[in-house]
Each structure stands twice: as C-alpha cells, then as structure tokens.
Scaffold this motif. Structure first.
Motif, PDB file in Angstrom:
ATOM      1  N   ASN A 267      61.884  50.932  55.395  1.00 55.09           N
ATOM      2  CA  ASN A 267      61.636  52.329  55.019  1.00 55.09           C
ATOM      3  C   ASN A 267      61.074  53.139  56.175  1.00 55.09           C
ATOM      4  O   ASN A 267      60.235  54.019  55.997  1.00 55.09           O
ATOM      5  CB  ASN A 267      60.682  52.401  53.824  1.00 55.09           C
ATOM      6  N   GLY A 268      61.532  52.820  57.397  1.00 55.71           N
ATOM      7  CA  GLY A 268      61.164  53.610  58.557  1.00 55.71           C
ATOM      8  C   GLY A 268      59.793  53.344  59.116  1.00 55.71           C
ATOM      9  O   GLY A 268      59.309  54.115  59.950  1.00 55.71           O
ATOM     10  N   GLU A 269      59.116  52.251  58.720  1.00 56.43           N
ATOM     11  CA  GLU A 269      57.796  51.953  59.259  1.00 56.43           C
ATOM     12  C   GLU A 269      57.605  50.447  59.396  1.00 56.43           C
ATOM     13  O   GLU A 269      58.266  49.644  58.731  1.00 56.43           O
ATOM     14  CB  GLU A 269      56.699  52.528  58.365  1.00 56.43           C
ATOM     15  N   TYR A 270      56.675  50.106  60.304  1.00 59.80           N
ATOM     16  CA  TYR A 270      56.332  48.706  60.540  1.00 59.80           C
ATOM     17  C   TYR A 270      55.075  48.352  59.749  1.00 59.80           C
ATOM     18  O   TYR A 270      54.235  49.209  59.459  1.00 59.80           O
ATOM     19  CB  TYR A 270      56.072  48.458  62.022  1.00 59.80           C
ATOM     20  N   ARG A 271      54.958  47.074  59.434  1.00 57.22           N
ATOM     21  CA  ARG A 271      53.742  46.571  58.815  1.00 57.22           C
ATOM     22  C   ARG A 271      53.614  45.087  59.168  1.00 57.22           C
ATOM     23  O   ARG A 271      54.598  44.441  59.512  1.00 57.22           O
ATOM     24  CB  ARG A 271      53.778  46.754  57.298  1.00 57.22           C
ATOM     25  N   PRO A 272      52.408  44.528  59.099  1.00 64.20           N
ATOM     26  CA  PRO A 272      52.242  43.109  59.436  1.00 64.20           C
ATOM     27  C   PRO A 272      53.022  42.221  58.477  1.00 64.20           C
ATOM     28  O   PRO A 272      53.066  42.471  57.277  1.00 64.20           O
ATOM     29  CB  PRO A 272      50.733  42.882  59.302  1.00 64.20           C
TER      30      PRO A 272
ATOM     31  N   GLY B 142      53.402  55.286  74.926  1.00 68.15           N
ATOM     32  CA  GLY B 142      53.742  56.664  74.619  1.00 68.15           C
ATOM     33  C   GLY B 142      54.817  56.809  73.563  1.00 68.15           C
ATOM     34  O   GLY B 142      55.000  57.904  73.020  1.00 68.15           O
ATOM     35  N   ASP B 143      55.532  55.728  73.256  1.00 63.19           N
ATOM     36  CA  ASP B 143      56.575  55.793  72.234  1.00 63.19           C
ATOM     37  C   ASP B 143      55.961  55.911  70.842  1.00 63.19           C
ATOM     38  O   ASP B 143      54.893  55.368  70.561  1.00 63.19           O
ATOM     39  CB  ASP B 143      57.463  54.546  72.282  1.00 63.19           C
ATOM     40  N   SER B 144      56.668  56.603  69.978  1.00 60.39           N
ATOM     41  CA  SER B 144      56.243  56.678  68.585  1.00 60.39           C
ATOM     42  C   SER B 144      56.425  55.311  67.930  1.00 60.39           C
ATOM     43  O   SER B 144      57.414  54.621  68.173  1.00 60.39           O
ATOM     44  CB  SER B 144      57.065  57.736  67.842  1.00 60.39           C
ATOM     45  N   PHE B 145      55.454  54.929  67.097  1.00 63.25           N
ATOM     46  CA  PHE B 145      55.506  53.625  66.451  1.00 63.25           C
ATOM     47  C   PHE B 145      54.905  53.761  65.055  1.00 63.25           C
ATOM     48  O   PHE B 145      53.715  53.522  64.851  1.00 63.25           O
ATOM     49  CB  PHE B 145      54.716  52.594  67.269  1.00 63.25           C
ATOM     50  N   PRO B 146      55.713  54.191  64.061  1.00 63.31           N
ATOM     51  CA  PRO B 146      55.184  54.355  62.695  1.00 63.31           C
ATOM     52  C   PRO B 146      54.693  53.024  62.143  1.00 63.31           C
ATOM     53  O   PRO B 146      55.451  52.079  61.983  1.00 63.31           O
ATOM     54  CB  PRO B 146      56.399  54.879  61.920  1.00 63.31           C
ATOM     55  N   TYR B 147      53.406  52.963  61.839  1.00 62.39           N
ATOM     56  CA  TYR B 147      52.777  51.705  61.457  1.00 62.39           C
ATOM     57  C   TYR B 147      51.896  51.925  60.231  1.00 62.39           C
ATOM     58  O   TYR B 147      50.947  52.700  60.262  1.00 62.39           O
ATOM     59  CB  TYR B 147      51.938  51.181  62.622  1.00 62.39           C
ATOM     60  N   GLU B 148      52.250  51.263  59.137  1.00 62.82           N
ATOM     61  CA  GLU B 148      51.467  51.297  57.897  1.00 62.82           C
ATOM     62  C   GLU B 148      51.127  52.728  57.467  1.00 62.82           C
ATOM     63  O   GLU B 148      49.966  53.086  57.301  1.00 62.82           O
ATOM     64  CB  GLU B 148      50.186  50.474  58.056  1.00 62.82           C
ATOM     65  N   ASN B 149      52.159  53.548  57.314  1.00 60.78           N
ATOM     66  CA  ASN B 149      52.024  54.923  56.820  1.00 60.78           C
ATOM     67  C   ASN B 149      51.284  55.841  57.782  1.00 60.78           C
ATOM     68  O   ASN B 149      50.834  56.920  57.388  1.00 60.78           O
ATOM     69  CB  ASN B 149      51.313  54.946  55.458  1.00 60.78           C
ATOM     70  N   ASN B 150      51.134  55.431  59.045  1.00 62.10           N
ATOM     71  CA  ASN B 150      50.481  56.279  60.036  1.00 62.10           C
ATOM     72  C   ASN B 150      51.481  56.680  61.113  1.00 62.10           C
ATOM     73  O   ASN B 150      52.280  55.858  61.572  1.00 62.10           O
ATOM     74  CB  ASN B 150      49.305  55.543  60.688  1.00 62.10           C
TER      75      ASN B 150
END
Length: 332
Positions: free
Chosen positions: A86-91, A225-233
C-alpha cells in the motif's frame, strides 16, 4: 467518700473536654491563597516563549501545547527485513517459517534460495490472511574503506571501518517453503546437494537449482535524501552508515504538564503552584515559596485541632472510666 472523690474527678475531666471542644469551634482555619492568574477551560498561558492551552475539568487539569514541526527519527538496521504494501514500508515480523529465500545478484540479479531463514510475511503474489506485501532485505555494501588510525576506536567501532556510505539496497526476498507448497508440480521441500546447492524436485522426478526456480528478485537502490514512506510517515533517508539507515520526518508532538491542587508544575521552564478555586477554573502562581509557607501554617493548625479532639476524647473516656470504677462493688 470514694464516690465524692470520683465525682470531683469526673467534673474535672468533663470541664477539660468542654474547654478543648470550645477551642475547636472558635479556632479560625488559616487560608492558603497566593496571588496568581486565573484560567478556565481553553484559556491560553504564555510560558517559555510558547503558548500553552489550559484544560480544566472537575477540579483537575493540565496544560498542553502542540509542536507542528517536531522532528522524529527512526532506524532500520542493515540486514533487517521490511515489508512493502500500500505504498509504504514497515518492519517484517519475526517468525519461524523455514523457507525465506533472499534475492542476490549484480546488474542482472539472480536468486539463491536460503531455506531456514526467518520471517512469516510473503512476497508479491503470496498471501497470508488476505494481506499481500513484498518483502525486502536491507543491504548496505557499497561503502568505501576508511584509513586506520593506530588501532584507536571511535563510537565503539575501530577506525578503518567502511565510511562514505550514502545509499543502501533493498533486495526482494521470497518465502520459499510457502511458494513450494503452493506449486503442485514440485515437492514441498527443497533438497540440498553434496556441494551445498539447493534443488527443487519436480513430481516427474527431474530437479532444478533453486536459484533458477525462483523468479528474479526486485532490487531497489535508496540514497540519502530519498523519500522513504515508513509506517504511515512521510519520511526521508537522513543518513546511512554500515550498521543501518536513519529515517527522519516532521510531525505533531504534543507536550503536556499535569496540574494538581497544591502541587508544583513546571511549564516552559517556569515553576507554578496550582490551586483550583472551583471545579472549572485553576489559579497558577509563581509565588511557590509563599504558598508553601501558608501551607505550613495550615498543617500546623490542623495538627493542633487534632490534638484538641484527642483531648476531648481522652477526657470523656477518663470520666466514664472513673464513674464505672466508683460504682464497682466493694468486698466486706
């Protein structure tokens, strides 16, 4: 004669009790009140160069403020696993599913299966509890070696460790055992040859190296500097070193300080004493020492009142005891 003496003592103790009780009724309790600013629900308090919102409800409350540009950070470790969905990373949660294959390779990466790895989440196309996610392993290997410095250490790592790290790689992993179980044309378990190479056995008796059976893993390169969507942030990569990467983002941070009647509260570096004159208002005063002095006087007053009540009770008890002893039967 015995009863006459008892009557005298009874009168004495009754007079003592009446006198002590009279003092409790005429004594005036000292008030505890120092000058301060009165606040109600929703009022604003300026302290420490910031604005705080006062919250009061039923004789208690707090002050709070929201920092809308607070900086948060978190870290992802080298060689750890992440899920992307869903477009984001999580552990990736830890688990014991034996069958995690790790994608490896160079410009044209190939996959080498490594059954026995940890993890319970599945790759794209493999579902568990109706949830589909791509599993990646964090790999930091593109560092250039630094110079040794006489064997000294810095921050727990010896000088000469890899430095100048500015990016990391995400390599797709596969849940090998899950994939084999879902494929009816092969056996459920991969085999290991004498040379350590792992194979897949087909139902028709033929075999194939596991790295050829698995699809080509996806590889993603991520730089500082890259965007990295992580856990809704909406985070970005702030820094990378040989142990992992640091992610940073801005968000709202709420700070609060509890207000209790008669207790100190430090707000914006200033200490106040709180008083609740009503259930819907609070008085905050910086005259903490004055309040404590008045509170000391009140405590002394209460101790004296308790002493007087003790005198009343003991005197009445003594009078009753004397009467009882005076009317006890006497031998002879």
């Amino acid at each position: 004669m015995q009863r006459r003496a008892a009557a005298i003592y009874v009168v004495f103790f009754v007079l003592v009790a009446v006198g002590a009780f009279s003092l409790t009724t005429v004594a005036q309790e000292p008030s505890v009140s120092v000058a301060g600013q009165n606040y109600s629900q929703g009022d604003t308090l300026s302290a420490g160069g910031t604005e705080w919102t006062v919250n009061v409800n039923d004789g208690e409350g707090n002050v709070s403020r929201v920092n809308e540009s607070a900086r948060f950070t978190t870290s992802i470790a080298n060689n750890s696993s992440l899920l992307f969905a869903n477009g984001e990373y999580r552990p990736a949660p830890n688990g014991s599913d034996s069958g995690a294959g790790t994608g490896t390779g160079s410009p044209s990466p190939s996959a080498t299966g490594t059954p026995g790895g940890s993890g319970t989440s599945l790759a794209t196309g493999e579902t568990a509890s109706n949830d589909s996610a791509t599993r990646f392993r964090v790999v930091i290997s593109n560092a250039t070696a630094g110079n040794a410095s006489g064997g000294n250490t810095s921050g727990g790592n010896a000088s000469g460790n890899a430095t100048n790290v500015s990016s990391f790689t995400l390599r797709q992993e596969f849940m090998t055992s899950q994939r084999l179980r879902q494929d009816p044309s092969v056996a459920d378990v991969a085999l290991t040859g004498e040379n350590g190479t792992q194979y897949v056995r087909y139902r028709n008796g033929t075999t194939q190296p596991l790295d050829e059976y698995l699809p080509t893993p996806e590889v993603r390169n991520v730089s500082v500097g890259d965007s990295f969507p992580y856990e809704n942030n909406s985070s970005s990569v702030a820094s990378v070193n040989t142990s992992g990467a640091t992610l940073a983002w801005e968000g709202n941070l709420t700070r609060s300080a509890e207000l209790k009647d008669g207790e100190n509260a430090t707000i914006g570096g200033t200490t106040y004493v709180a008083q609740f004159p009503t259930n819907s208002s609070v008085t905050l005063s910086q005259n903490v020492s004055g309040y404590q002095a008045e509170q000391t006087k009140l405590d002394e007053f209460n101790n004296r009142i308790l002493g007087l009540w003790g005198t009343v009770i003991i005197s009445l008890f003594a009078a009753v005891l004397i009467v009882a002893l005076a009317y006890m039967p006497v031998r002879g």
